[in-house]
Design a protein around this motif. Sequence first.
Motif, PDB file in Angstrom:
ATOM      1  N   ARG A  16       9.352  -0.456  21.924  1.00 27.76           N
ATOM      2  CA  ARG A  16      10.175  -0.186  23.109  1.00 27.76           C
ATOM      3  C   ARG A  16      11.563   0.329  22.751  1.00 27.76           C
ATOM      4  NH1 ARG A  16       8.750  -5.443  26.861  1.00 27.76           N
ATOM      5  NH2 ARG A  16       6.479  -5.366  26.605  1.00 27.76           N
ATOM      6  N   VAL A  65      11.786   4.002  23.549  1.00 28.17           N
ATOM      7  CA  VAL A  65      11.547   4.498  24.898  1.00 28.17           C
ATOM      8  C   VAL A  65      12.866   5.042  25.461  1.00 28.17           C
ATOM      9  CG1 VAL A  65      10.897   3.872  27.255  1.00 28.17           C
ATOM     10  CG2 VAL A  65       9.638   2.904  25.313  1.00 28.17           C
ATOM     11  N   ALA A 117      14.074   5.741  28.399  1.00 25.57           N
ATOM     12  CA  ALA A 117      14.651   5.053  29.558  1.00 25.57           C
ATOM     13  C   ALA A 117      15.330   3.757  29.144  1.00 25.57           C
ATOM     14  CB  ALA A 117      13.563   4.780  30.598  1.00 25.57           C
ATOM     15  N   CYS A 142      14.451  -0.687  35.694  1.00 23.17           N
ATOM     16  CA  CYS A 142      13.841   0.313  34.809  1.00 23.17           C
ATOM     17  C   CYS A 142      12.355   0.001  34.666  1.00 23.17           C
ATOM     18  CB  CYS A 142      14.538   0.294  33.449  1.00 23.17           C
ATOM     19  SG  CYS A 142      13.897   1.481  32.268  1.00 23.17           S
ATOM     20  N   PHE A 171       9.814   1.161  32.945  1.00 22.22           N
ATOM     21  CA  PHE A 171       9.605   2.095  31.840  1.00 22.22           C
ATOM     22  C   PHE A 171       8.143   2.249  31.449  1.00 22.22           C
ATOM     23  CE2 PHE A 171      10.310  -2.048  29.914  1.00 22.22           C
ATOM     24  CZ  PHE A 171       9.380  -2.109  28.884  1.00 22.22           C
ATOM     25  N   LEU A 172       7.296   1.301  31.837  1.00 26.05           N
ATOM     26  CA  LEU A 172       5.858   1.424  31.569  1.00 26.05           C
ATOM     27  C   LEU A 172       5.142   1.115  32.873  1.00 26.05           C
ATOM     28  CD1 LEU A 172       4.161   1.883  28.847  1.00 26.05           C
ATOM     29  CD2 LEU A 172       3.469  -0.493  29.181  1.00 26.05           C
ATOM     30  N   THR A 190       2.516   7.173  34.582  1.00 23.04           N
ATOM     31  CA  THR A 190       2.982   7.727  33.303  1.00 23.04           C
ATOM     32  C   THR A 190       2.981   6.695  32.180  1.00 23.04           C
ATOM     33  OG1 THR A 190       5.288   7.238  33.871  1.00 23.04           O
ATOM     34  CG2 THR A 190       4.428   9.417  34.488  1.00 23.04           C
ATOM     35  N   ASP A 212       1.536   7.884  28.746  1.00 27.80           N
ATOM     36  CA  ASP A 212       2.386   8.897  28.128  1.00 27.80           C
ATOM     37  C   ASP A 212       3.592   8.254  27.449  1.00 27.80           C
ATOM     38  OD1 ASP A 212       0.675  10.833  29.073  1.00 27.80           O
ATOM     39  OD2 ASP A 212       1.907  11.331  30.817  1.00 27.80           O
ATOM     40  N   THR A 213       4.221   7.313  28.139  1.00 28.52           N
ATOM     41  CA  THR A 213       5.392   6.624  27.587  1.00 28.52           C
ATOM     42  C   THR A 213       5.023   5.847  26.335  1.00 28.52           C
ATOM     43  OG1 THR A 213       6.397   6.403  29.773  1.00 28.52           O
ATOM     44  CG2 THR A 213       7.162   4.892  28.063  1.00 28.52           C
ATOM     45  N   GLU A 236       3.961   8.185  23.270  1.00 22.10           N
ATOM     46  CA  GLU A 236       5.114   8.927  22.767  1.00 22.10           C
ATOM     47  C   GLU A 236       6.036   8.001  21.971  1.00 22.10           C
ATOM     48  OE1 GLU A 236       7.825  12.052  22.019  1.00 22.10           O
ATOM     49  OE2 GLU A 236       5.705  12.026  22.613  1.00 22.10           O
ATOM     50  N   ALA A 237       6.236   6.786  22.466  1.00 21.36           N
ATOM     51  CA  ALA A 237       7.084   5.831  21.751  1.00 21.36           C
ATOM     52  C   ALA A 237       6.466   5.459  20.402  1.00 21.36           C
ATOM     53  CB  ALA A 237       7.308   4.586  22.597  1.00 21.36           C
TER      54      ALA A 237
END
Length: 297
Positions: free
Chosen positions: A110, A113, A115, A236, A238-239, A243, A246-247, A250-251
């Motif tokens: 995390r 990430v 965000a 936030c 963030f997950l 999406t 994708d998050t 990518e992280a």
Amino acid sequence: MGRNHLRAIKASDQVQVVAIAEPAVAARTALEPTGLPLHADLESMLSAGGLDGVLVCVPSTMHLDTVKRLVVAKLPILCEKPVGITAEQAFLAARLTAHASVPLQVGFWRRFVPALKRLRERIAAGELGEIYLVACYQWDGAPPGEYFRTHSGGIFVDMGVHEFDQTRWLTGQEFGDISALASGVAAEPWPGDPESAQALCVLSGGSSALVSLGRRFPLGDVCKVEVFGTRNADECRFLWPPTADDTFFEALKVQAESFAAYARGGEREGAGGDDATAALAAAERAASHLASGGVPP
């Protein structure tokens, strides 16, 4: 988790997987379509050579022994969280790697990430003012399998270490008193491991923290953070669908690329052994309070 890393790293133009050690015959057979060299154990893979570093994705109970062997091999290590199932194991891993000057990075993905990095910057810049509360939520779509659940250390070690590390990283504060409570509701009761548990924590800077964990959520795996300050607040997610994948991937990719730079002599951007020790110490205290029946500390 190893398959997730394979998928993520495949998208990188900076990191390449060159070999896999997998002792389970069925899992090794399933990996044959990757075309990568497959080994029945770590010793075989190390003997073959050609490695610049090793990503450790074994069960948590095997983390420390694997780290010990890689320290002997003098290979940089990216170890999945939590680096063991006790703070003592993580502490030992951190000391062994430091003494041997072997790079150790811990897979608290995390921290990569965008965000969450922006939220951390906002907190550090004082945009939210002094922080009253940081609330971190992690709810999974469905409980893990039997083997994982019996070898992962329980909900606070398995899931909660992410939230405990995230809280420290976001706020720059350490944990004080921790109280924990398990939900009495479970679709499929599991001895000694609730489907949902919460921890309420005192932080060293005067803030409070909430960690909310659940093993069953209709939208799938989700994570979010809420921060309340004297000047502003932020939420936030963030997950979160649609999406979330994708998050996540990518992280994982960026984390692997950051580790590669660290292994080549650069600065470590991700979490280290001391971070894993602190997160596991908090998880242990939450689990201990839960086991005591939730008596106020």
